[in-house]
Design an enzyme around this catalytic site. Sequence first.
Site, PDB file in Angstrom:
ATOM      1  N   LYS A  53      67.116   6.794  35.342  1.00  0.00           N
ATOM      2  CA  LYS A  53      67.667   6.875  36.704  1.00  0.00           C
ATOM      3  C   LYS A  53      67.715   8.329  37.162  1.00  0.00           C
ATOM      4  O   LYS A  53      67.384   8.641  38.309  1.00  0.00           O
ATOM      5  CB  LYS A  53      69.058   6.220  36.754  1.00  0.00           C
ATOM      6  CG  LYS A  53      68.938   4.699  36.691  1.00  0.00           C
ATOM      7  CD  LYS A  53      70.239   3.965  36.466  1.00  0.00           C
ATOM      8  CE  LYS A  53      69.930   2.476  36.233  1.00  0.00           C
ATOM      9  NZ  LYS A  53      71.093   1.666  35.899  1.00  0.00           N
ATOM     10  N   GLN A  97      77.138   2.797  34.813  1.00  0.00           N
ATOM     11  CA  GLN A  97      76.217   2.064  33.935  1.00  0.00           C
ATOM     12  C   GLN A  97      76.979   1.005  33.123  1.00  0.00           C
ATOM     13  O   GLN A  97      77.985   1.307  32.494  1.00  0.00           O
ATOM     14  CB  GLN A  97      75.506   3.055  33.000  1.00  0.00           C
ATOM     15  CG  GLN A  97      74.451   2.424  32.128  1.00  0.00           C
ATOM     16  CD  GLN A  97      73.289   1.831  32.930  1.00  0.00           C
ATOM     17  OE1 GLN A  97      72.764   2.447  33.845  1.00  0.00           O
ATOM     18  NE2 GLN A  97      72.905   0.615  32.596  1.00  0.00           N
ATOM     19  N   ASP A 120      74.578  -0.276  43.649  1.00  0.00           N
ATOM     20  CA  ASP A 120      74.119  -1.387  42.816  1.00  0.00           C
ATOM     21  C   ASP A 120      74.245  -2.711  43.575  1.00  0.00           C
ATOM     22  O   ASP A 120      73.688  -3.727  43.163  1.00  0.00           O
ATOM     23  CB  ASP A 120      74.970  -1.465  41.534  1.00  0.00           C
ATOM     24  CG  ASP A 120      74.227  -0.926  40.328  1.00  0.00           C
ATOM     25  OD1 ASP A 120      72.989  -0.899  40.371  1.00  0.00           O
ATOM     26  OD2 ASP A 120      74.890  -0.542  39.349  1.00  0.00           O
TER      27      ASP A 120
END
Length: 281
Positions: A53, A97, A120
């Site tokens: 990422k 995460q 997200d």
Amino acid sequence: MYTVIDGKKLAAEMRAEIKLSAEAFKKRVGREVGLAVVLAGENPASQVYVRNKIKACEETGIKSYAYYLPESVSQNQLEELIKELAEDNNIDGILVQLPLPTHIDAKRALELIPTCKDVDGFSAENAGKLSQNSDCLVACTPNGVMKALERYKVPVKGKKAVVLGRSDIVGKPMAMLLLNADATVTICHSKTQNLKEECLKADILVAAIGKAKFVTADMVKDGATVIDVGINRDENGKLCGDVDFENVKDKCSYITPVPGGIGPMTITMLMYNTVIAASRR
Ligand code: NDP
């Protein structure tokens, strides 16, 4: 004759476009688009995802702010960090995460991410807006699937789509996106009866269950588009999807491989969401 959807190539094209948008944002606003990436603990797979990422941020001209917290981080410490990032004007997106260490109440922590920075697309508000077909930040993997279908001009409107899997991060938002694009959608899960018959009706079959090579040729209608979201290891430890690619491909009009299909699109959509979040704020 089938076409393999090349997620790597699509992702590279999209990253170049996202970079242009990020540069335009910087010119307009006077700062870079910013993404905060929070990793708690030392899960090796999570470390790889976070590294990828951060690399994608570099490629797309997004400034990444990485926060590495120890496995022993307390609920309070994590929540204080998220609150700080929520207030920070240089941060447009916050990515925590998953999975978080087991002693952390992940739901409670994630709820502190403001909807406008929820890149997200996991928050109840973004998921709710998606189900109402209103503007929102959409979960990255299913959004990546839609971009792949769009770019390969796979017809969706009026088609019969079957989604295998009903998780909050893949299956459900995938079904919503297909429905919003005017497909007739069936969602299947571990309790579905006559799964094979359901799959055989699909013009578009999306597999997101996490079972190596689960979808076999006898489950696929001739000419179907098969999208494989799964990331698994086969009996030899080799990376593979939920679809038995070698045996299924000849029945398809379009099919995605694993690796090199939806995987690269997912991180790209995170960058896409971050630039959108920046522009909207
Ligand atoms: P989950 O484990 O959260 O959900 C799996 C879903 O599949 C559940 O709804 C489950 O049903 C269903 N399922 C399991 N077994 C069967 C079966 N035998 N028949 C029918 N349905 C079944 O997984 P995720 O949604 O998080 O991920 C799915 C896959 O996608 C995984 O391989 C994951 O690694 C991969 N993935 C890939 C990404 C990418 O970037 N390409 C991103 C995210 C995930 P039930 O609800 O009844 O238990």
